[in-house]
Design a protein around this motif. Structure first.
Motif, PDB file in Angstrom:
ATOM      1  N   UNK A   1       0.887  -1.157   0.148  1.00 39.53           N
ATOM      2  CA  UNK A   1       0.335   0.289   0.188  1.00 39.53           C
ATOM      3  C   UNK A   1       1.361   1.576  -0.246  1.00 39.53           C
ATOM      4  N   UNK A   2       0.517   1.727  -1.266  1.00 37.99           N
ATOM      5  CA  UNK A   2       1.387   2.929  -1.502  1.00 37.99           C
ATOM      6  C   UNK A   2       1.028   4.482  -0.456  1.00 37.99           C
TER       7      UNK A   2
ATOM      8  N   UNK B   1       5.151   8.540  -2.285  1.00 35.16           N
ATOM      9  CA  UNK B   1       5.889   9.033  -1.142  1.00 35.16           C
ATOM     10  C   UNK B   1       6.938   7.568  -0.314  1.00 35.16           C
ATOM     11  N   UNK B   2       5.544   7.179   0.644  1.00 33.57           N
ATOM     12  CA  UNK B   2       5.893   5.758   1.204  1.00 33.57           C
ATOM     13  C   UNK B   2       5.156   4.543   0.620  1.00 33.57           C
ATOM     14  N   UNK B   3       5.548   3.214   1.062  1.00 30.44           N
ATOM     15  CA  UNK B   3       4.846   2.195   1.080  1.00 30.44           C
ATOM     16  C   UNK B   3       4.880   1.683   2.631  1.00 30.44           C
ATOM     17  N   UNK B   4       3.881   0.361   2.707  1.00 26.79           N
ATOM     18  CA  UNK B   4       4.359  -0.530   3.600  1.00 26.79           C
ATOM     19  C   UNK B   4       3.549  -2.384   2.956  1.00 26.79           C
ATOM     20  N   UNK B   5       3.900  -3.218   3.153  1.00 16.11           N
ATOM     21  CA  UNK B   5       3.942  -4.450   2.676  1.00 16.11           C
ATOM     22  C   UNK B   5       2.701  -4.879   3.076  1.00 16.11           C
ATOM     23  N   UNK B   6       1.760  -5.293   2.527  1.00 16.08           N
ATOM     24  CA  UNK B   6       0.538  -6.134   3.398  1.00 16.08           C
ATOM     25  C   UNK B   6       0.562  -6.873   4.089  1.00 16.08           C
ATOM     26  N   UNK B   7       1.840  -7.818   4.341  1.00 20.79           N
ATOM     27  CA  UNK B   7       2.190  -8.958   5.440  1.00 20.79           C
ATOM     28  C   UNK B   7       3.143  -8.498   6.295  1.00 20.79           C
ATOM     29  N   UNK B   8       4.467  -7.754   5.804  1.00 17.29           N
ATOM     30  CA  UNK B   8       4.933  -7.781   6.823  1.00 17.29           C
ATOM     31  C   UNK B   8       4.625  -6.510   7.713  1.00 17.29           C
ATOM     32  N   UNK B   9       4.190  -5.563   7.446  1.00 18.33           N
ATOM     33  CA  UNK B   9       3.667  -4.367   8.528  1.00 18.33           C
ATOM     34  C   UNK B   9       1.920  -4.311   8.637  1.00 18.33           C
ATOM     35  N   UNK B  10       1.629  -6.215   8.577  1.00 17.87           N
ATOM     36  CA  UNK B  10       0.618  -6.110   9.425  1.00 17.87           C
ATOM     37  C   UNK B  10       0.365  -6.301  11.331  1.00 17.87           C
ATOM     38  N   UNK B  11      -0.920  -5.550  11.793  1.00 16.93           N
ATOM     39  CA  UNK B  11      -1.125  -5.241  13.011  1.00 16.93           C
ATOM     40  C   UNK B  11      -2.322  -6.042  13.367  1.00 16.93           C
ATOM     41  N   UNK B  12      -2.586  -6.267  12.768  1.00 12.24           N
ATOM     42  CA  UNK B  12      -4.813  -7.027  13.432  1.00 12.24           C
ATOM     43  C   UNK B  12      -5.243  -7.359  12.134  1.00 12.24           C
ATOM     44  N   UNK B  13      -6.082  -8.166  12.374  1.00 15.44           N
ATOM     45  CA  UNK B  13      -6.755  -9.072  11.673  1.00 15.44           C
ATOM     46  C   UNK B  13      -8.020  -9.819  11.956  1.00 15.44           C
ATOM     47  N   UNK B  14      -9.445  -9.477  11.093  1.00 17.38           N
ATOM     48  CA  UNK B  14     -10.295 -10.647  11.639  1.00 17.38           C
ATOM     49  C   UNK B  14     -10.737 -10.575  10.153  1.00 17.38           C
ATOM     50  N   UNK B  15     -12.196 -11.305  10.223  1.00 19.59           N
ATOM     51  CA  UNK B  15     -12.827 -11.684   8.930  1.00 19.59           C
ATOM     52  C   UNK B  15     -13.094 -10.573   7.773  1.00 19.59           C
ATOM     53  N   UNK B  16     -13.177  -9.479   8.123  1.00 20.28           N
ATOM     54  CA  UNK B  16     -14.157  -8.157   7.661  1.00 20.28           C
ATOM     55  C   UNK B  16     -12.224  -7.977   6.713  1.00 20.28           C
ATOM     56  N   UNK B  17     -11.328  -7.495   7.744  1.00 22.37           N
ATOM     57  CA  UNK B  17     -10.672  -6.223   7.049  1.00 22.37           C
ATOM     58  C   UNK B  17      -9.230  -6.322   8.037  1.00 22.37           C
ATOM     59  N   UNK B  18      -8.421  -5.982   7.838  1.00 25.65           N
ATOM     60  CA  UNK B  18      -6.903  -6.189   7.814  1.00 25.65           C
ATOM     61  C   UNK B  18      -6.598  -4.566   8.051  1.00 25.65           C
ATOM     62  N   UNK B  19      -5.986  -4.718   9.341  1.00 24.73           N
ATOM     63  CA  UNK B  19      -5.093  -3.657   9.694  1.00 24.73           C
ATOM     64  C   UNK B  19      -3.250  -3.449   9.592  1.00 24.73           C
TER      65      UNK B  19
ATOM     66  N   UNK C   1       0.669  -0.509   9.912  1.00 29.07           N
ATOM     67  CA  UNK C   1       0.317   0.375   9.764  1.00 29.07           C
ATOM     68  C   UNK C   1       1.768   1.051   8.870  1.00 29.07           C
ATOM     69  N   UNK C   2       2.070   2.069   9.096  1.00 25.49           N
ATOM     70  CA  UNK C   2       3.532   3.042   8.516  1.00 25.49           C
ATOM     71  C   UNK C   2       3.624   3.857   9.347  1.00 25.49           C
ATOM     72  N   UNK C   3       5.316   3.939   9.004  1.00 28.04           N
ATOM     73  CA  UNK C   3       6.178   4.442   9.679  1.00 28.04           C
ATOM     74  C   UNK C   3       5.891   5.934   9.234  1.00 28.04           C
ATOM     75  N   UNK C   4       5.642   6.538  10.783  1.00 29.98           N
ATOM     76  CA  UNK C   4       5.506   7.759  10.920  1.00 29.98           C
ATOM     77  C   UNK C   4       6.694   8.775  10.562  1.00 29.98           C
ATOM     78  N   UNK C   5       8.412   8.697  10.620  1.00 27.82           N
ATOM     79  CA  UNK C   5       8.973   8.939  10.241  1.00 27.82           C
ATOM     80  C   UNK C   5       8.929   8.818   8.790  1.00 27.82           C
ATOM     81  N   UNK C   6       8.341   8.693   7.809  1.00 32.03           N
ATOM     82  CA  UNK C   6       8.227   8.804   6.440  1.00 32.03           C
ATOM     83  C   UNK C   6       7.091   9.812   6.192  1.00 32.03           C
ATOM     84  N   UNK C   7       6.377  10.082   6.641  1.00 33.53           N
ATOM     85  CA  UNK C   7       5.532  10.492   5.644  1.00 33.53           C
ATOM     86  C   UNK C   7       5.820  12.023   6.128  1.00 33.53           C
TER      87      UNK C   7
END
Length: 211
Positions: free
Chosen positions: A143-144, A157-175, A177-183
């Motif tokens: 996700x970019x 500008x920056x991106x996050x890997x959907x698997x490596x940077x995943x912090x939560x998951x349920x049947x309906x959605x996943x969460x 994170x993206x590093x604030x230092x890259x924002x």
């Protein structure tokens, strides 16, 4: 010669051409619109031509991709003519202008995503996304973060890997994170885009949001 070749050569049969409503484009005396006055006196001919074809589904589909609908791409020729004012060659150049229409392959986005909470460079930020049951996800999806006026998938500008940077998951959605230092500290209006490695394209875009 071209029409005869199109009847014999299989790869030429699928090509189309507009009507020849202009004079033969070969052979001219240089810097003139007079046909060959040399000793050979070559016959005028429509030597310079523009043909086109649209690739069919079997040529473009790859394993893991969604099948394309019939006639998902259509092309129409809007003009086709020669330019008689050019004289540096014994040919006159020919141009064609085409209208290309690409119909959407799916009516609903394959992935929906949004930025959660307040986004700033002062802390890590969160992204929530959900994908359809038939979506061919990959560990290489990402996700970019893009500015509103981006023009290419590499403009992130920056991106996050959907698997490596995943912090939560349920049947309906996943969460994720993206590093604030890259924002970007200067802030502005941005979009999130989900890039599918299997489909080699962006398959989901968020609503615009402020950083």
């Amino acid at each position: 010669q071209l029409n005869m070749a199109k009847k014999k050569e299989a790869f030429l049969k699928e090509f189309k051409e507009g009507p020849l409503l202009f004079k033969p484009t070969y052979k001219f005396d240089l810097y003139s619109d007079v046909y060959d006055t040399s000793e050979k006196k070559r016959k005028p001919a429509w030597t310079d031509r523009i043909l086109w074809k649209v690739k069919n589904n079997s040529e473009t589909s790859k394993e893991g991709e969604f099948p394309e609908e019939e006639n998902s791409i259509s092309i129409s020729l809007t003009n086709y003519f020669s330019h008689m004012s050019y004289g540096i060659s014994d040919h006159k150049p020919v141009t064609g202008t085409f209208k290309l229409e690409m119909k959407p392959l799916v009516s609903d986005p394959l992935v929906t995503l949004n930025a959660e909470g307040e986004w700033s460079a002062e802390h890590d930020v969160l992204i929530r996304y959900s994908a359809g049951p038939e979506f061919p996800s990959s560990a290489w999806d990402w996700i970019g973060l893009f500015q509103m006026n981006f023009r290419h998938v590499k403009d992130y500008v920056t991106y996050a890997w959907v698997e490596d940077d995943e912090i939560a998951s349920n049947r309906d959605s996943k969460q994720v994170y993206m590093s604030g230092s890259e924002i970007p500290k200067m802030g502005g209006e941005f979009l999130l885009c989900y890039y599918s490695n299997n489909l080699q394209s962006i398959v989901g875009i968020s609503e615009p949001f402020q950083v």
